[in-house]
Design an enzyme around this catalytic site. Sequence first.
Site, PDB file in Angstrom:
ATOM      1  N   HIS A   9       5.545 -24.154 -13.943  1.00 56.98           N
ATOM      2  CA  HIS A   9       6.464 -24.182 -14.763  1.00 56.98           C
ATOM      3  C   HIS A   9       5.733 -24.780 -16.091  1.00 56.98           C
ATOM      4  CE1 HIS A   9       9.714 -25.334 -17.682  1.00 56.98           C
ATOM      5  NE2 HIS A   9      10.480 -24.453 -16.892  1.00 56.98           N
ATOM      6  N   GLY A  59      14.379 -24.014 -24.155  1.00 62.26           N
ATOM      7  CA  GLY A  59      15.045 -25.214 -24.715  1.00 62.26           C
ATOM      8  C   GLY A  59      15.080 -24.894 -26.179  1.00 62.26           C
TER       9      GLY A  59
HETATM   10  P1  PGA Z   1      15.971 -23.021 -21.013  1.00 60.98           P
HETATM   11  O1  PGA Z   1      15.012 -23.353 -19.884  1.00 60.98           O
HETATM   12  O2  PGA Z   1      16.854 -21.956 -20.281  1.00 60.98           O
HETATM   13  O3  PGA Z   1      16.674 -24.190 -21.097  1.00 60.98           O
HETATM   14  O4  PGA Z   1      15.306 -22.481 -22.314  1.00 60.98           O
HETATM   15  C1  PGA Z   1      14.221 -22.321 -19.238  1.00 60.98           C
HETATM   16  C2  PGA Z   1      13.324 -22.959 -18.246  1.00 60.98           C
HETATM   17  O5  PGA Z   1      12.797 -23.845 -18.537  1.00 60.98           O
HETATM   18  O6  PGA Z   1      13.199 -22.640 -17.175  1.00 60.98           O
END
Ligand code: PGA
Length: 252
Positions: free
Chosen positions: A96, A175
Amino acid sequence: MTTYCIANWKMTGSLDMIHEYIPVFLRNYDNLDTAETTVILCPPHPYLGFTVSKCAGYSIAVGAQDVSSATKPANTSEVSAEMLTDLNVSHVIIGHSEYRQNHNPSPDMLAKKLINALALDMTPIFCIGESEADYDAKKTKSVLESQLSILSSVAEHMTDMSRLLIAYEPVWAIGTGKVPSYDEIENICDWIAEHVSSLTNCIAPVLYGGSVKANNAEKIMSLDAVQGVLVGGASLDPESFAEICNAATKSD
Ligand code: PGA
């Protein structure tokens, strides 16, 4: 073919939160008895066992957010694939972008994590994605190509890579509320699938992640090249994650 809806809780969660989350999710999720959607919850390591026990009897899988690249026990702080499978954890997120940023893993380490997971019959969710600067400089494909290049060495060690999942998560979309255009998602995910198959001889499902919400999930999952979503923020609310999972069948 199943559609994957994966909740990445990151460093969020508690026994109370999980205790309350599961029944609310189950009440709001419509497709529990269909194999068309695969729901996977990825809590932080300390809550894996508790989450597995809360999901027992329901078709909800549990995934970890990392696995060790090491194989020997003298590795303080590491968690092995054997330990995860011992807890009935079937999936694991590897590479990730937040993990890459915090730990700066070498390509070799990421390859070993993938090998360790695959060797124990786990399903790795291998995350790739370009930064905003790379996106602006139109370097997306070259960045992804370099992140994916470890798959050929993984394929040399593993005869069966059919369980591999790829999650395309542009770093600038995580995010932030920003999402690439649907055409961009479709084109890149299509290209990733072809590229992965040229490296591994396997057809790996490609998922999209980065600001997936209840209001865009159906459209994203309806794209031909997208076989599911990896959801961060919106997966912390059981009602909104259930809504996203419900959208998987509407998008068929
Ligand atoms: P998000 O995060 O949906 O809050 O954008 C996705 C992720 O980091 O896997």
